[in-house]
Design an enzyme around this catalytic site. Structure first.
Site, PDB file in Angstrom:
ATOM      1  N   ASP A 173      12.843   9.528   3.200  1.00 21.48           N
ATOM      2  CA  ASP A 173      11.788   8.924   2.401  1.00 21.48           C
ATOM      3  C   ASP A 173      10.724   9.986   2.137  1.00 21.48           C
ATOM      4  O   ASP A 173      10.097  10.501   3.065  1.00 21.48           O
ATOM      5  CB  ASP A 173      11.194   7.735   3.183  1.00 21.48           C
ATOM      6  CG  ASP A 173      10.682   6.633   2.280  1.00 21.48           C
ATOM      7  OD1 ASP A 173      10.030   6.968   1.274  1.00 21.48           O
ATOM      8  OD2 ASP A 173      10.911   5.457   2.596  1.00 21.48           O
ATOM      9  N   ASP A 220       8.709   7.632  -2.515  1.00 22.44           N
ATOM     10  CA  ASP A 220       7.674   6.614  -2.424  1.00 22.44           C
ATOM     11  C   ASP A 220       6.700   6.687  -3.610  1.00 22.44           C
ATOM     12  O   ASP A 220       6.220   7.776  -3.940  1.00 22.44           O
ATOM     13  CB  ASP A 220       6.906   6.844  -1.110  1.00 22.44           C
ATOM     14  CG  ASP A 220       5.997   5.699  -0.735  1.00 22.44           C
ATOM     15  OD1 ASP A 220       6.511   4.588  -0.524  1.00 22.44           O
ATOM     16  OD2 ASP A 220       4.771   5.913  -0.639  1.00 22.44           O
ATOM     17  N   GLU A 276      10.623   5.093  -6.338  1.00 25.55           N
ATOM     18  CA  GLU A 276      10.007   3.763  -6.291  1.00 25.55           C
ATOM     19  C   GLU A 276       8.946   3.720  -7.390  1.00 25.55           C
ATOM     20  O   GLU A 276       7.965   4.452  -7.344  1.00 25.55           O
ATOM     21  CB  GLU A 276       9.373   3.518  -4.922  1.00 25.55           C
ATOM     22  CG  GLU A 276       8.834   2.096  -4.781  1.00 25.55           C
ATOM     23  CD  GLU A 276       7.701   1.967  -3.770  1.00 25.55           C
ATOM     24  OE1 GLU A 276       7.470   0.847  -3.291  1.00 25.55           O
ATOM     25  OE2 GLU A 276       7.027   2.976  -3.477  1.00 25.55           O
ATOM     26  N   HIS A 317      11.409  -3.260   2.831  1.00 21.18           N
ATOM     27  CA  HIS A 317      10.431  -3.446   3.908  1.00 21.18           C
ATOM     28  C   HIS A 317       9.072  -3.908   3.399  1.00 21.18           C
ATOM     29  O   HIS A 317       8.174  -4.146   4.205  1.00 21.18           O
ATOM     30  CB  HIS A 317      10.277  -2.125   4.673  1.00 21.18           C
ATOM     31  CG  HIS A 317       9.686  -1.065   3.795  1.00 21.18           C
ATOM     32  ND1 HIS A 317      10.374  -0.523   2.726  1.00 21.18           N
ATOM     33  CD2 HIS A 317       8.474  -0.471   3.793  1.00 21.18           C
ATOM     34  CE1 HIS A 317       9.603   0.352   2.108  1.00 21.18           C
ATOM     35  NE2 HIS A 317       8.446   0.408   2.738  1.00 21.18           N
ATOM     36  N   ASP A 318       8.876  -3.972   2.082  1.00 20.10           N
ATOM     37  CA  ASP A 318       7.615  -4.473   1.517  1.00 20.10           C
ATOM     38  C   ASP A 318       7.762  -5.901   1.003  1.00 20.10           C
ATOM     39  O   ASP A 318       6.773  -6.491   0.543  1.00 20.10           O
ATOM     40  CB  ASP A 318       7.177  -3.614   0.316  1.00 20.10           C
ATOM     41  CG  ASP A 318       6.810  -2.184   0.693  1.00 20.10           C
ATOM     42  OD1 ASP A 318       6.365  -1.960   1.835  1.00 20.10           O
ATOM     43  OD2 ASP A 318       6.984  -1.297  -0.166  1.00 20.10           O
TER      44      ASP A 318
END
Ligand code: TEU
Ligand code: CA
Length: 549
Positions: A103, A205, A247, A321-322
């Site tokens: 990430d 990210d 993302e 995970h969000d």
């Protein structure tokens, strides 16, 4: 890793599995998941058939945002293990032909990163310009009104140097200044350092934020975004056979191709969130959930399938995970949990693009719901609680929203077995385990071929067998139907039709000609059918996929 051909990159018949390290497997009894723990679970991932793992951040971090606040890009957080544990994980994964995506969090660092420590030490400090500093407004106030995603202004005053620094997330996550070429080359050197260690690529990210222009208030999709991504590609990715996924909350079907078009030399694909935000309240966002709207969901997917039909590539996901658990958000996590989890998996995996599975989704794990704000761990949830309750929302109403759409709904420990801490740890876990672990866990799922797990395993395997799943053209079917999600894929003279009931009711329809098909069953969550005729009768959350070779 595998064969590459011009038309089909090696990774396209693979499915990606997201590991959230903090919650996957604890190996040393401190209640926190870690790298040695993940290594012990590689056989599990291999058995499921995943071809790539996306590892949420494992780098040194004060963990204000669970590792999305990095204080050293080239070190592993001690609670997760060591650099050699990470090298070992990459090597062990590779032995199973599983690639590891790290990430890459480069919109911001932690305020404890040595660059920021230096930067805030004086206006002339060597790393000052790695971050974004502005003088106070003439009245001494904020430079402008840009807000942080986690609540409050996006500017925090540094009293020592008398200037504000910019942060789109928490004040502990200062934004990097991508306009500075020296910063950019540090980032590229760091990326190359990791790529040389044998990783298969990166998840990037909030990468659509790096081209920001804080003075005009442009945060996402700024004027320099694509020039930076192309430079990054030239400096790091070019000539390497890796896979990247950005993302990009701001991406639309119109901008989608700019990232993943073949002649763009930027990224392999991006996560877009239109199907997610379509279910949010126009004003209060995810904290004020609205009733599920299948038409809006289908429109989002269908537009993206169409936009990237000839060029570019879709990343497909229900959760991460969000986000809340897929089955709780889009299916039924009660009576029809198993049926709806399988239905969602089938609809997603048979679209065109790369499916991403968030850990535990393959078990049909459900939202964890907490009865008190003190049981949540997430910085965003806590900040938003303060903000919304101060603005007059009742604490109970906020908790209801947080339990439906908050980030901790899906961050609780992975369920390995029926024991009290679900086989995740021998200690007290850092966040509570979902009470249904005794029923929903990997051990039970693997012992039952009718489980959600076996259904995922089958879908992952089908992708390697049937080029139509990877390559086939996509066309929406029954687009206006408020209860059914249906589509067709076509490839080399074969056809695949997928028809899914998104409701807990029996649904009967007369089918138009383009839905009809006779062949064999590819996937289903009830008794398989081999054809669709002039009418169809679907049980609650039933999905059927029929292939005509
Ligand atoms: O998420 C981007 C992001 O903006 C999310 O915080 C999301 O928009 C929010 O939950 C919606 O309310 C990425 C990471 O995935 C997330 O975990 C990080 O907290 C964030 O970036 C900052 O790095
Ligand atoms: Ca641990």
């Amino acid at each position: 890793m595998g064969q590459q051909s011009i038309s089909t990159p090696w990774w396209r018949d693979r499915v990606v599995y997201q590991v959230y390290p903090r919650s996957f497997q604890d190996s040393n009894g401190d209640g926190i998941g870690d790298l040695p723990g993940i290594r012990t679970r590689l056989d599990y991932l291999d058995a499921l058939g995943v071809g790539l793992i996306w590892l949420s951040p494992v780098f040194a971090s004060p963990m204000h945002d669970n590792g999305y606040d990095i204080s050293d890009y080239r070190a592993v957080a001690p609670e997760f293990g060591t650099l050699s544990d990470l090298d070992g994980l990459i090597a062990d994964a590779r032995k199973r032909d599983i690639g590891v995506l790290l990430d890459l969090v480069v919109n911001h660092t932690s305020d404890e990163h040595q660059w920021f420590r230096s930067a805030r030490s004086g206006r002339d400090a060597p790393f000052r310009d790695f971050y974004i500093w502005r003088d106070p407004a003439p009245d001494g106030g904020l430079p402008n009104g840009v807000r942080s995603t986690f609540g409050g202004p996006a500017w925090t005053l540094d009293p020592e140097t008398g200037q504000y620094y910019f942060h789109q997330f928490s004040p502990q996550q200062p934004d990097l200044n991508w306009a500075n070429p020296a910063l950019r080359s540090e980032i590229y050197a760091m990326m190359n350092w990791w790529l040389d260690r044998g990783i298969a690529g990166f998840r990037m990210d909030v990468i659509d934020l790096i081209g920001k222009d804080p003075d005009t208030g442009i945060t996402a999709n700024g004027p320099n975004l694509h020039p930076y991504l192309q430079e990054m590609h030239r400096q790091t990715l070019a000539g390497r056979d890796v896979v990247t996924v950005g993302e990009t909350w701001s991406a639309t079907p119109d901008t989608g191709l700019l990232y993943s078009g073949a002649d763009r030399n930027e990224l392999s694909m991006v996560f877009q969130f239109e199907h997610v935000t379509a279910q949010w309240h126009p004003e209060y966002g995810k904290w004020q959930p609205r009733p599920f709207d299948l038409i809006a969901l289908k429109q989002a997917f269908n537009r993206w399938q169409e936009a990237l039909a000839e060029d570019g590539w879709n990343a497909l996901f229900w959760g991460n995970h969000d986000l809340p658990r897929a089955v709780s958000k889009y299916g039924d996590d009660g009576e029809y949990r198993v049926e709806s989890a399988k239905m969602l998996a089938t609809v997603l995996h048979l679209m065109k693009g790369t499916p991403f599975i968030y850990q535990g989704e393959e078990l049909g794990m459900t939202n964890t719901r907490f009865d008190a704000i003190g049981k949540f761990r997430d910085i965003e949830t806590h900040n938003m609680y303060r903000e919304h309750v101060a603005a007059g929302l009742s604490p109970d109403a906020f908790l209801a929203g947080a339990n439906e759409n908050g980030r901790d709904t899906s961050r609780t420990p992975m369920h390995w077995d029926a024991s009290e801490t679900a086989g995740f740890t021998t200690a007290t876990p850092w966040i509570g385990v979902n009470a249904n672990a005794a029923e929903i866990n990997a051990q039970a799922a693997r012992a039952d071929t009718g489980s959600v797990w076996w259904h995922y395993r089958q879908l992952i395997g089908l992708r390697r067998e049937h080029p139509i799943i990877v390559e086939g053209c996509y066309s929406p079917l029954l687009a206006e139907d408020p209860q059914i999600f249906a589509y067709e894929r076509r490839h080399d003279g074969s056809r695949l039709v997928v028809i899914a009931n998104f409701t807990g009711e029996q649904v009967t329809r007369t089918l138009p000609a383009e839905c009809r098909i006779a062949g064999r069953s590819l996937s289903s969550n009830y008794a398989p059918v081999v054809s669709f005729g002039s009418t169809i009768d679907l049980a609650p959350y039933e999905v059927q996929a029929v292939l005509e070779d």
